[in-house]
Enzyme design. Structure first.
Site, PDB file in Angstrom:
ATOM      1  N   THR A   7      35.347  36.698  34.468  1.00  0.00           N
ATOM      2  CA  THR A   7      35.102  37.718  35.506  1.00  0.00           C
ATOM      3  C   THR A   7      34.179  38.787  34.945  1.00  0.00           C
ATOM      4  O   THR A   7      34.192  39.052  33.732  1.00  0.00           O
ATOM      5  CB  THR A   7      36.420  38.366  35.986  1.00  0.00           C
ATOM      6  N   ASN A   9      34.418  41.687  36.518  1.00  0.00           N
ATOM      7  CA  ASN A   9      35.131  42.854  37.028  1.00  0.00           C
ATOM      8  C   ASN A   9      36.030  43.429  35.911  1.00  0.00           C
ATOM      9  O   ASN A   9      37.059  42.857  35.561  1.00  0.00           O
ATOM     10  CB  ASN A   9      35.959  42.413  38.246  1.00  0.00           C
ATOM     11  N   ASP A  68      39.837  32.851  42.041  1.00  0.00           N
ATOM     12  CA  ASP A  68      39.126  33.092  43.291  1.00  0.00           C
ATOM     13  C   ASP A  68      40.164  33.430  44.357  1.00  0.00           C
ATOM     14  O   ASP A  68      41.242  32.825  44.393  1.00  0.00           O
ATOM     15  CB  ASP A  68      38.304  31.873  43.709  1.00  0.00           C
ATOM     16  N   THR A  69      39.836  34.417  45.183  1.00  0.00           N
ATOM     17  CA  THR A  69      40.798  34.914  46.176  1.00  0.00           C
ATOM     18  C   THR A  69      40.166  34.947  47.559  1.00  0.00           C
ATOM     19  O   THR A  69      38.969  35.205  47.688  1.00  0.00           O
ATOM     20  CB  THR A  69      41.237  36.352  45.797  1.00  0.00           C
ATOM     21  N   PHE A 148      41.377  47.963  47.459  1.00  0.00           N
ATOM     22  CA  PHE A 148      39.980  47.606  47.720  1.00  0.00           C
ATOM     23  C   PHE A 148      39.958  46.501  48.778  1.00  0.00           C
ATOM     24  O   PHE A 148      41.000  46.045  49.250  1.00  0.00           O
ATOM     25  CB  PHE A 148      39.298  47.142  46.424  1.00  0.00           C
ATOM     26  N   GLY A 149      38.756  46.060  49.105  1.00  0.00           N
ATOM     27  CA  GLY A 149      38.594  44.927  50.013  1.00  0.00           C
ATOM     28  C   GLY A 149      39.307  45.147  51.340  1.00  0.00           C
ATOM     29  O   GLY A 149      39.156  46.183  51.988  1.00  0.00           O
ATOM     30  N   TYR A 150      40.132  44.195  51.731  1.00  0.00           N
ATOM     31  CA  TYR A 150      40.808  44.216  53.034  1.00  0.00           C
ATOM     32  C   TYR A 150      42.155  44.948  52.992  1.00  0.00           C
ATOM     33  O   TYR A 150      42.913  44.897  53.966  1.00  0.00           O
ATOM     34  CB  TYR A 150      41.040  42.773  53.518  1.00  0.00           C
ATOM     35  N   LYS A 171      52.041  46.795  44.779  1.00  0.00           N
ATOM     36  CA  LYS A 171      51.123  45.735  45.203  1.00  0.00           C
ATOM     37  C   LYS A 171      51.085  44.605  44.159  1.00  0.00           C
ATOM     38  O   LYS A 171      51.194  43.431  44.503  1.00  0.00           O
ATOM     39  CB  LYS A 171      49.714  46.304  45.429  1.00  0.00           C
ATOM     40  N   HIS A 176      49.352  38.213  45.919  1.00  0.00           N
ATOM     41  CA  HIS A 176      48.763  36.919  45.615  1.00  0.00           C
ATOM     42  C   HIS A 176      48.300  36.837  44.160  1.00  0.00           C
ATOM     43  O   HIS A 176      48.687  35.954  43.414  1.00  0.00           O
ATOM     44  CB  HIS A 176      47.576  36.729  46.573  1.00  0.00           C
TER      45      HIS A 176
HETATM   46  P1  IMP Z   1      37.727  37.771  44.279  1.00  0.00           P
HETATM   47  O1  IMP Z   1      37.724  36.273  44.262  1.00  0.00           O
HETATM   48  O2  IMP Z   1      38.899  38.354  43.539  1.00  0.00           O
HETATM   49  O3  IMP Z   1      36.413  38.351  43.859  1.00  0.00           O
HETATM   50  O4  IMP Z   1      37.955  38.198  45.796  1.00  0.00           O
HETATM   51  C1  IMP Z   1      37.045  37.845  46.833  1.00  0.00           C
HETATM   52  C2  IMP Z   1      37.145  38.848  47.966  1.00  0.00           C
HETATM   53  O5  IMP Z   1      38.445  38.791  48.564  1.00  0.00           O
HETATM   54  C3  IMP Z   1      36.972  40.301  47.537  1.00  0.00           C
HETATM   55  O6  IMP Z   1      35.623  40.667  47.522  1.00  0.00           O
HETATM   56  C4  IMP Z   1      37.750  41.049  48.611  1.00  0.00           C
HETATM   57  O7  IMP Z   1      36.953  41.167  49.779  1.00  0.00           O
HETATM   58  C5  IMP Z   1      38.887  40.089  48.914  1.00  0.00           C
HETATM   59  N1  IMP Z   1      40.074  40.426  48.107  1.00  0.00           N
HETATM   60  C6  IMP Z   1      40.470  39.834  46.953  1.00  0.00           C
HETATM   61  N2  IMP Z   1      41.603  40.363  46.499  1.00  0.00           N
HETATM   62  C7  IMP Z   1      41.943  41.338  47.388  1.00  0.00           C
HETATM   63  C8  IMP Z   1      43.031  42.260  47.443  1.00  0.00           C
HETATM   64  O8  IMP Z   1      43.924  42.311  46.587  1.00  0.00           O
HETATM   65  N3  IMP Z   1      43.025  43.094  48.504  1.00  0.00           N
HETATM   66  C9  IMP Z   1      42.073  43.082  49.465  1.00  0.00           C
HETATM   67  N4  IMP Z   1      41.028  42.258  49.444  1.00  0.00           N
HETATM   68  C10 IMP Z   1      40.965  41.384  48.407  1.00  0.00           C
END
Ligand code: IMP
Length: 192
Positions: A7, A9, A68-69, A148-150, A171, A176
């Protein structure tokens, strides 16, 4: 044992690093000289996690894991899913992404959704997959400043606050990503 977390991040990296068993030296992409933005071209979360872990293992011959999320909304046939980061476009704006989900869900009765995290671990020539999931619902108007995100539009089952209103500690316990990471750590404790 050296283990790369694929990552860029730094916040995610720090969060996970403190949880690792003592015998594991967790390495970041930066620390192995990998500045590439590994392309996420898979059609599923599983494929994307594999692509990222395999990229590092093949190029640097190192054990590695990648995650990946996605947010999967029932009323939207599982979207944004694998496109969660860039749902409203390549500028990857969290506000625009949330707005797109809210607009598409306008008038929908079914607002059920879940976050899923998948982790691919490459260790000593073998690959293992782990996952975590939290179910909940999408509310109509964003609430909360944390996360962050959603997070501002998602309320996990059993709670009346959004992820953006809950403490990071709460959280992480139910999320997840928290669950997927715990599965990974239990495995590493037994097998490394
Ligand atoms: P990543 O695979 O962790 O980079 O997640 C991909 C996208 O899913 C992110 O850019 C967010 O838009 C969303 N996302 C991932 N994890 C979370 C979370 O814990 N809360 C809210 N949105 C999330």
């Amino acid at each position: 044992m050296k283990l790369v977390f694929a990552t860029h991040n730094q916040n995610k990296f720090k969060e996970v690093a403190v949880l690792m068993p003592k015998n594991i030296e967790l390495l970041s992409l930066n620390s192995i000289g990998c500045r590439t933005e590994i392309p996420e071209t898979g059609a599923t979360l599983q494929e994307n996690a594999r692509i990222k872990a395999d990229f590092v293992t093949q190029k640097y011959q190192l054990n590695c894991f990648a995650d990946d999320t996605g947010l999967l909304v029932e009323g939207l046939d599982g979207r944004p899913g694998v496109y969660s980061a860039r749902y409203a476009g390549e500028h990857k704006s969290a506000i625009d992404n949330m707005q797109k989900v809210l607009t598409e869900l306008q008038g929908a009765e079914n607002r059920k959704a879940y976050f899923e995290t998948v982790i691919a671990l490459n260790i000593n020539g073998e690959q293992f997959m782990f996952s975590g999931r939290v179910d909940g619902k999408i509310i109509e108007n964003p609430r909360g400043e944390k996360g962050f995100g959603y997070d501002p539009i998602f309320i996990p089952e059993g709670y009346d606050k959004t992820f953006a209103e809950l403490s990071l500690e709460t959280k992480n316990k139910i999320s997840h990503r928290g669950q997927a990471i715990q599965h990974l750590i239990q495995f590493l404790k037994k097998n490394s």
